[in-house]
Design a protein around this motif. Structure first.
Motif, mmCIF file in Angstrom:
data_model
loop_
_atom_site.group_PDB
_atom_site.id
_atom_site.type_symbol
_atom_site.label_atom_id
_atom_site.label_comp_id
_atom_site.label_asym_id
_atom_site.label_seq_id
_atom_site.Cartn_x
_atom_site.Cartn_y
_atom_site.Cartn_z
ATOM 1 N N THR A 144 0.860 -1.178 0.000
ATOM 2 C CA THR A 144 0.000 0.000 0.000
ATOM 3 C C THR A 144 0.900 1.233 0.000
ATOM 4 N N PRO A 145 0.334 2.418 -0.251
ATOM 5 C CA PRO A 145 1.157 3.630 -0.231
ATOM 6 C C PRO A 145 1.873 3.885 1.096
ATOM 7 N N ASP A 146 1.323 3.357 2.204
ATOM 8 C CA ASP A 146 1.995 3.570 3.489
ATOM 9 C C ASP A 146 3.030 2.485 3.801
ATOM 10 N N GLY A 147 3.251 1.554 2.858
ATOM 11 C CA GLY A 147 4.365 0.620 2.986
ATOM 12 C C GLY A 147 4.039 -0.758 3.508
ATOM 13 N N ARG A 148 2.825 -0.998 3.997
ATOM 14 C CA ARG A 148 2.512 -2.344 4.470
ATOM 15 C C ARG A 148 2.134 -3.229 3.295
ATOM 16 N N LEU A 149 2.180 -4.553 3.510
ATOM 17 C CA LEU A 149 1.796 -5.481 2.452
ATOM 18 C C LEU A 149 0.301 -5.346 2.155
ATOM 19 N N ALA A 150 -0.027 -5.311 0.887
ATOM 20 C CA ALA A 150 -1.427 -5.204 0.467
ATOM 21 C C ALA A 150 -1.994 -6.599 0.237
ATOM 22 N N HIS A 151 -3.218 -6.809 0.710
ATOM 23 C CA HIS A 151 -3.840 -8.100 0.444
ATOM 24 C C HIS A 151 -4.583 -8.037 -0.886
ATOM 25 N N LEU A 152 -5.023 -9.188 -1.345
ATOM 26 C CA LEU A 152 -5.538 -9.316 -2.703
ATOM 27 C C LEU A 152 -6.749 -8.424 -2.959
ATOM 28 N N ALA A 153 -7.677 -8.348 -2.010
ATOM 29 C CA ALA A 153 -8.875 -7.529 -2.209
ATOM 30 C C ALA A 153 -8.495 -6.060 -2.397
ATOM 31 N N GLU A 154 -7.508 -5.607 -1.654
ATOM 32 C CA GLU A 154 -7.050 -4.222 -1.799
ATOM 33 C C GLU A 154 -6.430 -3.996 -3.171
ATOM 34 N N LEU A 155 -5.666 -4.956 -3.635
ATOM 35 C CA LEU A 155 -5.028 -4.813 -4.944
ATOM 36 C C LEU A 155 -6.049 -4.814 -6.074
ATOM 37 N N MET A 156 -7.139 -5.546 -5.903
ATOM 38 C CA MET A 156 -8.186 -5.538 -6.915
ATOM 39 C C MET A 156 -8.871 -4.169 -6.964
#
Length: 237
Positions: free
Chosen positions: A163-175
């Motif tokens: 994510t823009p704040d640097g944490r790992l993005a999960h799949l739903a967020e990436l979609m």
């Protein structure tokens, strides 16, 4: 005398089961061959692989680490220690642990090495194959499950998605935010196709976590008992 006969019968039964002939399969350069061995040998190999995988996983991660740190460490370790197949070397398709011990593998095998270590580090992991429309080329992703979310890892290209704040993005967020995929890819072109194009159908794909889970003796035992019970129920119908 009766006890001695019972003991002898049990010993013969155990020996018969241990010597029962079974097969294992190995692929070399996409040609699969079967090899005969006894059930005892296969069991010993299975348990030995389990212990070896535990030791490798414990050398890469530790229980006190958070899931993001574990993912980062496993990806870094696989990238450094499980290289692409050297030119002229055979592509051997057997157990994911052997890929780790050999130190090389095809892109899908390197992804399986990652999922195996993730599973043994307390992070259920599976794989999905992505295919971009208009091409036969594919790419494989690892998907790590954590607290109800799936976190994709591209072992082949050594990519994590944030994510823009640097944490790992999960799949739903990436979609919802495909630009985060493009940011991680940094303009990467895969076989003439923009990297993000491979992700168009990922929402319809479901990873299976069974393959790596069944490398563990207790999980394999539970699955075997469950399968036997299901067969018994079907026969009684």
């Amino acid at each position: 005398m009766k006890k001695a006969l019972i003991t002898l019968a049990l010993a013969c039964g155990v020996a018969g089961i241990a010597l029962w002939p079974v097969t294992t399969r190995v692929g070399v350069n996409f040609v699969v061959t079967s090899h005969r061995l006894t059930l005892a040998e296969k069991t010993v190999h299975f348990v030995s692989r389990h212990w070896q995988t535990q030791r490798v996983a414990e050398s890469v991660t530790s229980p006190g680490q958070g899931f993001e740190e574990k993912i980062e460490r496993i990806l870094a370790w696989v990238s450094e220690n499980v290289r692409s197949v050297p030119e002229g070397f055979p592509i051997v398709d057997d157990h994911p642990l052997h890929i780790i011990l050999r130190g090389y593998g095809a892109s899908d095998q390197r992804t399986e090495a990652f999922t195996l270590l993730a599973s043994y580090s307390g992070l259920p992991a599976g794989t999905v194959v992505l295919n971009a429309k208009g091409t036969r080329e594919t790419t494989m992703l690892a998907l790590v499950e954590w607290k109800g979310h799936l976190y994709p890892v591209d072992v082949q290209h050594n990519l994590l998605f944030r994510t823009p704040d640097g944490r790992l993005a999960h799949l739903a967020e990436l979609m919802e935010h495909p630009q985060w995929i493009e940011a991680a890819a940094a303009g990467r072109i895969n076989s003439g196709v923009p990297y993000a194009a491979y992700w168009e159908q990922i929402g319809s794909l479901e990873p299976s976590f069974a393959r790596m889970r069944l490398q563990k003796p207790w999980s394999r035992f539970q699955a075997t008992i469950q399968k036997a019970l299901q067969l018994g129920v079907q026969r009684t119908k």
